[in-house]
Design an enzyme around this catalytic site. Structure first.
Site, PDB file in Angstrom:
ATOM      1  N   HIS A 120       0.947  -1.412   0.174  1.00  0.00           N
ATOM      2  CA  HIS A 120       0.093   0.138   0.132  1.00  0.00           C
ATOM      3  C   HIS A 120       0.730   1.488   0.055  1.00  0.00           C
ATOM      4  O   HIS A 120       2.099   1.172   0.350  1.00  0.00           O
ATOM      5  CB  HIS A 120      -0.861   0.071   1.144  1.00  0.00           C
ATOM      6  CG  HIS A 120      -2.045  -1.008   1.078  1.00  0.00           C
ATOM      7  ND1 HIS A 120      -3.458  -0.902   2.163  1.00  0.00           N
ATOM      8  CD2 HIS A 120      -2.126  -1.987   0.567  1.00  0.00           C
ATOM      9  CE1 HIS A 120      -3.953  -1.873   1.612  1.00  0.00           C
ATOM     10  NE2 HIS A 120      -3.328  -2.653   0.827  1.00  0.00           N
ATOM     11  N   GLU A 126       0.867   3.741   1.746  1.00  0.00           N
ATOM     12  CA  GLU A 126       1.327   4.473   3.112  1.00  0.00           C
ATOM     13  C   GLU A 126       2.443   3.236   3.612  1.00  0.00           C
ATOM     14  O   GLU A 126       3.521   3.872   4.155  1.00  0.00           O
ATOM     15  CB  GLU A 126       0.281   4.024   4.179  1.00  0.00           C
ATOM     16  CG  GLU A 126      -0.943   4.789   3.828  1.00  0.00           C
ATOM     17  CD  GLU A 126      -2.071   4.204   3.196  1.00  0.00           C
ATOM     18  OE1 GLU A 126      -1.653   3.390   2.146  1.00  0.00           O
ATOM     19  OE2 GLU A 126      -3.228   4.261   3.841  1.00  0.00           O
TER      20      GLU A 126
END
Length: 176
Positions: A60, A62
């Site tokens: 992801h 993040e």
């Protein structure tokens, strides 16, 4: 005193950089989520979703940005850093954000079905964890929603027309 036309330390400014990262994800047929991490007014990490590209469920935006920021800071503790992400973090990302001790999380659009920064859960401020993040939501929310809607509309259109793969947004812009 005259205010500058662009505040290079504003939440909008850094969210626009996260949106640029989201567009890169879309161009790679990845869910268009982008993230940047800022330390003392400087971007130290930039990332976009790469789950399909890397064949890694943990890739992801993040998570990739956290790894870059840890490298840039020379430490896994990022307690003086702020994370800008176009969509509310999921539980996996929220757990990593708390463990890295990110000071502040700023996101564009909420995820009421699975968000972990107040949308469905709030892991970022859970009282039983060793760290709590400040949360700012809704920064450039309309733009972050628009890029996601466009991406999924195009994905549905490809599926119904029998196309299996095309690269990203048709014209590289965000529409409302």
């Amino acid at each position: 005193m005259i205010e500058p036309l662009i505040n290079l330390n504003s939440d909008d400014h850094f969210m626009r950089e996260a949106l640029r990262q989201a567009r890169k994800a879309a161009h790679q047929d990845e869910v268009p989520i982008g993230a940047v991490i800022v330390h003392e007014g400087q971007v130290i990490a930039r990332a976009w979703n790469q789950v399909e590209t890397l064949k890694d469920a943990t890739a992801h935006a993040e998570m990739l940005a956290l790894t870059q920021a840890e490298s840039a800071m020379g430490d896994w503790r990022l307690n003086e850093c702020d994370l800008y992400v176009t969509k509310e973090p999921c539980p996996m990302c929220a757990g990593a954000i708390v463990h890295c001790r990110i000071r502040r999380v700023i996101f564009g659009c909420p995820d009421p079905k699975g968000g972990a920064a107040g949308g469905f859960w709030n892991l970022l401020q859970a009282p039983n964890l060793n760290h709590r993040c400040e949360i700012t939501s809704g920064v450039l929310g309309d733009e972050t929603v628009a890029i996601l809607k466009q991406f999924f509309a195009e994905a549905r259109a490809r599926k119904t027309s029998g196309l299996t793969h095309t690269k990203g947004l048709t014209d590289g812009t965000i529409s409302g």
